[in-house]
Design a protein around this motif. Structure first.
Motif, PDB file in Angstrom:
ATOM      1  N   GLU A   1       0.827  -1.200   0.000  1.00  0.00           N
ATOM      2  CA  GLU A   1       0.000   0.000   0.000  1.00  0.00           C
ATOM      3  C   GLU A   1       0.864   1.254   0.000  1.00  0.00           C
ATOM      4  OE1 GLU A   1      -3.322   2.213  -0.384  1.00  0.00           O
ATOM      5  OE2 GLU A   1      -3.112   0.033  -0.538  1.00  0.00           O
ATOM      6  N   GLU A   2       1.999   1.189   0.714  1.00  0.00           N
ATOM      7  CA  GLU A   2       2.930   2.318   0.700  1.00  0.00           C
ATOM      8  C   GLU A   2       3.482   2.538  -0.701  1.00  0.00           C
ATOM      9  OE1 GLU A   2       7.355   3.546   2.402  1.00  0.00           O
ATOM     10  OE2 GLU A   2       6.218   1.962   3.424  1.00  0.00           O
ATOM     11  N   LEU A   3       3.812   1.452  -1.388  1.00  0.00           N
ATOM     12  CA  LEU A   3       4.331   1.566  -2.747  1.00  0.00           C
ATOM     13  C   LEU A   3       3.255   2.090  -3.702  1.00  0.00           C
ATOM     14  CD1 LEU A   3       6.397  -1.745  -2.984  1.00  0.00           C
ATOM     15  CD2 LEU A   3       7.301   0.580  -2.840  1.00  0.00           C
ATOM     16  N   ARG A   4       2.019   1.654  -3.490  1.00  0.00           N
ATOM     17  CA  ARG A   4       0.933   2.125  -4.325  1.00  0.00           C
ATOM     18  C   ARG A   4       0.805   3.648  -4.257  1.00  0.00           C
ATOM     19  NH1 ARG A   4      -3.543  -0.546  -5.768  1.00  0.00           N
ATOM     20  NH2 ARG A   4      -3.407  -2.000  -4.016  1.00  0.00           N
ATOM     21  N   LYS A   5       0.868   4.160  -3.046  1.00  0.00           N
ATOM     22  CA  LYS A   5       0.745   5.607  -2.857  1.00  0.00           C
ATOM     23  C   LYS A   5       1.969   6.345  -3.393  1.00  0.00           C
ATOM     24  CE  LYS A   5      -2.215   5.246   1.244  1.00  0.00           C
ATOM     25  NZ  LYS A   5      -2.305   5.540   2.709  1.00  0.00           N
ATOM     26  N   SER A   6       3.150   5.762  -3.180  1.00  0.00           N
ATOM     27  CA  SER A   6       4.383   6.423  -3.607  1.00  0.00           C
ATOM     28  C   SER A   6       4.461   6.565  -5.127  1.00  0.00           C
ATOM     29  CB  SER A   6       5.606   5.649  -3.104  1.00  0.00           C
ATOM     30  OG  SER A   6       5.653   5.631  -1.691  1.00  0.00           O
TER      31      SER A   6
ATOM     32  N   ILE B   1      -1.580  -4.330  -7.750  1.00  0.00           N
ATOM     33  CA  ILE B   1      -0.166  -4.015  -7.547  1.00  0.00           C
ATOM     34  C   ILE B   1       0.533  -5.240  -6.969  1.00  0.00           C
ATOM     35  CG2 ILE B   1      -0.451  -3.088  -5.214  1.00  0.00           C
ATOM     36  CD1 ILE B   1       1.842  -1.132  -5.846  1.00  0.00           C
ATOM     37  N   SER B   2       1.732  -5.490  -7.397  1.00  0.00           N
ATOM     38  CA  SER B   2       2.600  -6.530  -6.844  1.00  0.00           C
ATOM     39  C   SER B   2       4.025  -6.068  -7.053  1.00  0.00           C
ATOM     40  CB  SER B   2       2.374  -7.879  -7.553  1.00  0.00           C
ATOM     41  OG  SER B   2       2.807  -7.810  -8.905  1.00  0.00           O
ATOM     42  N   LYS B   3       4.940  -6.719  -6.383  1.00  0.00           N
ATOM     43  CA  LYS B   3       6.337  -6.313  -6.529  1.00  0.00           C
ATOM     44  C   LYS B   3       6.795  -6.464  -7.978  1.00  0.00           C
ATOM     45  CE  LYS B   3       9.934  -8.797  -5.817  1.00  0.00           C
ATOM     46  NZ  LYS B   3      11.024  -9.655  -5.292  1.00  0.00           N
ATOM     47  N   ASP B   4       6.475  -7.598  -8.591  1.00  0.00           N
ATOM     48  CA  ASP B   4       6.927  -7.845  -9.954  1.00  0.00           C
ATOM     49  C   ASP B   4       6.301  -6.871 -10.951  1.00  0.00           C
ATOM     50  OD1 ASP B   4       8.537  -9.902  -9.123  1.00  0.00           O
ATOM     51  OD2 ASP B   4       7.106 -11.486  -9.621  1.00  0.00           O
ATOM     52  N   SER B   5       5.000  -6.625 -10.815  1.00  0.00           N
ATOM     53  CA  SER B   5       4.352  -5.720 -11.752  1.00  0.00           C
ATOM     54  C   SER B   5       4.917  -4.306 -11.623  1.00  0.00           C
ATOM     55  CB  SER B   5       2.842  -5.710 -11.532  1.00  0.00           C
ATOM     56  OG  SER B   5       2.511  -5.227 -10.246  1.00  0.00           O
ATOM     57  N   LEU B   6       5.244  -3.899 -10.397  1.00  0.00           N
ATOM     58  CA  LEU B   6       5.801  -2.566 -10.185  1.00  0.00           C
ATOM     59  C   LEU B   6       7.210  -2.457 -10.754  1.00  0.00           C
ATOM     60  CD1 LEU B   6       5.677   0.272  -8.998  1.00  0.00           C
ATOM     61  CD2 LEU B   6       6.485  -0.690  -6.818  1.00  0.00           C
ATOM     62  N   THR B   7       8.061  -3.442 -10.458  1.00  0.00           N
ATOM     63  CA  THR B   7       9.441  -3.374 -10.947  1.00  0.00           C
ATOM     64  C   THR B   7       9.486  -3.481 -12.476  1.00  0.00           C
ATOM     65  OG1 THR B   7       9.709  -5.750 -10.524  1.00  0.00           O
ATOM     66  CG2 THR B   7      10.478  -4.223  -8.820  1.00  0.00           C
ATOM     67  N   ASN B   8       8.625  -4.320 -13.058  1.00  0.00           N
ATOM     68  CA  ASN B   8       8.569  -4.416 -14.523  1.00  0.00           C
ATOM     69  C   ASN B   8       8.134  -3.090 -15.129  1.00  0.00           C
ATOM     70  OD1 ASN B   8       9.357  -7.089 -14.573  1.00  0.00           O
ATOM     71  ND2 ASN B   8       7.266  -7.883 -14.621  1.00  0.00           N
ATOM     72  N   TRP B   9       7.192  -2.446 -14.493  1.00  0.00           N
ATOM     73  CA  TRP B   9       6.689  -1.153 -14.959  1.00  0.00           C
ATOM     74  C   TRP B   9       7.798  -0.107 -14.933  1.00  0.00           C
ATOM     75  CZ3 TRP B   9       5.548   3.422 -12.001  1.00  0.00           C
ATOM     76  CH2 TRP B   9       4.745   4.363 -12.653  1.00  0.00           C
ATOM     77  N   LEU B  10       8.577  -0.093 -13.871  1.00  0.00           N
ATOM     78  CA  LEU B  10       9.681   0.858 -13.765  1.00  0.00           C
ATOM     79  C   LEU B  10      10.796   0.532 -14.762  1.00  0.00           C
ATOM     80  CD1 LEU B  10       9.900   1.187  -9.868  1.00  0.00           C
ATOM     81  CD2 LEU B  10       9.074   2.920 -11.480  1.00  0.00           C
ATOM     82  N   GLU B  11      11.117  -0.746 -14.898  1.00  0.00           N
ATOM     83  CA  GLU B  11      12.161  -1.151 -15.843  1.00  0.00           C
ATOM     84  C   GLU B  11      11.815  -0.712 -17.261  1.00  0.00           C
ATOM     85  OE1 GLU B  11      12.733  -5.310 -15.518  1.00  0.00           O
ATOM     86  OE2 GLU B  11      13.750  -5.203 -13.579  1.00  0.00           O
TER      87      GLU B  11
END
Length: 348
Positions: free
Chosen positions: A222-227, A235-245
């Motif tokens: 939830e903290e990552l979602r807001k950030s 949201i998941s760790k993999d989906s977020l990191t893939n999105w940033l990459e």
């Protein structure tokens, strides 16, 4: 004026990238069987000794006409003015068999998605165009950049009787397994950011560990979602990191000195802008990373949140993943479909 068959002006034929490739369709059923050798192509080699003089300096008459083909160099983006004439099949609107559902259904229909097939399409089309235009003796030079440059070089090697030369730019012709390091592409992306700012490089590098550590904490997602202003649907760790990459990789690929709209609306020198956002954030790592990603995903400022579950394929990267894997690993199309492989672009 003499017929166009008499011309020695080069017929310049663009092979610029996926979006600027030729719009072709499945071959006739006579040639559809995979493994069947392609029909021979007639030679169009120029024999200068048989050509009549085409310019009379005494009369100042010119017996050839130079014509130009206007093509927007949009690299990957399938904007209307970039693909209204030519596309490689399976990309943009050039979908064989009438629909993506059928084209990607199995190995038989999907197997035509390969660089070898694209080259054969080009060869047949060029020969047909020259024949229909009464220009069979006109030499052809193929050109391309990026993937289109690879096609151009391969075309000259495989069909030297169809073209007299190739001009290729930004062409990773040796970027294949057992030839080049599998990390070479990511290393170049890394150096692009590091060359702009050492601090920017370090913050991005350390952000992956910080994201992982945050996920392990209660309420971390939830903290990552807001950030990162992620929409509440997923949201998941993999989906977020893939999105940033993807943001960092695509920005490195389109780090032009002028504003562009190839993969997304971007300012001039987008890596410089990204690193400035990271550096200006100081110790607020997530704030800096978010502001950097926001330059790629939301430079226009239209998005209120980012949907990580959006699996739309605006740039044809699902097909590209299949094509690259087949080319690099020599994997048969039927094995790909048998295990339902999915490949993300940033993993290639």
């Amino acid at each position: 004026m003499a017929s166009s068959a008499m011309t020695v002006a080069a017929l310049i034929f663009s092979l610029f990238s996926l979006s600027n490739s030729i719009n072709v369709f499945p071959l006739s059923s006579h040639y559809r069987s995979i493994g069947r050798p392609s029909p021979p192509f007639p030679s169009s080699l120029i024999k200068p000794e048989l050509l009549k003089p085409i310019i009379s300096y005494s009369s100042e008459k010119v017996y050839y006409e130079i014509k130009y083909f206007t093509q927007t160099l949009d690299h990957f983006n399938y904007v209307p003015w970039g693909y209204e004439t030519f596309q490689q099949r399976y990309y943009g609107e050039s979908i064989p068999y009438g629909s993506e559902e059928i084209a990607y259904k199995n190995a038989c229909t999907h197997g035509y998605l390969s660089s070898a097939q694209a080259l054969a399409d080009y060869a047949m089309l060029i020969i047909d165009l020259k024949k229909n235009s009464s220009a069979e003796d006109s030499p052809v030079v193929v050109m391309g950049g990026s993937y289109g440059g690879m096609l151009a070089r391969w075309f000259r090697l495989k069909y030297p009787h169809v073209c007299i030369g190739a001009l290729a730019s930004s062409t990773p012709i040796l970027n294949f397994a057992d030839i080049t390091s599998p990390y070479s592409f990511n290393n170049i992306v890394t150096e692009d950011f590091r060359g702009e700012s050492e601090n920017c490089y370090k913050v991005i590098k350390n952000s992956w560990r910080k994201i992982h550590e945050t996920v392990q904490q209660p309420g971390g997602l939830e903290e990552l979602r807001k950030s990162f202003r992620i929409c509440p649907n997923h949201i998941s760790k993999d989906s977020l990191t893939n999105w940033l990459e993807r943001a960092f990789i695509y920005t490195a690929m389109t780090d032009y000195p002028v504003p562009s709209n190839f993969l997304a609306p971007l300012p001039a020198f987008p890596i410089k802008q990204m690193c400035k956002a990271v550096d200006d954030a100081g110790d607020e790592v997530f704030k800096g990373i978010y502001e950097a990603a926001n330059i790629f995903y939301n430079y226009t400022g239209d998005s209120m949140c980012f949907n990580l579950s959006n699996n739309s394929d605006a740039h044809g990267l699902n097909g590209w993943g299949f094509q690259v894997l087949i080319s690099k690993k020599g994997e048969a199309a039927d094995r790909w479909h048998a295990r339902g492989t999915q490949v993300s672009y940033n993993g290639i």
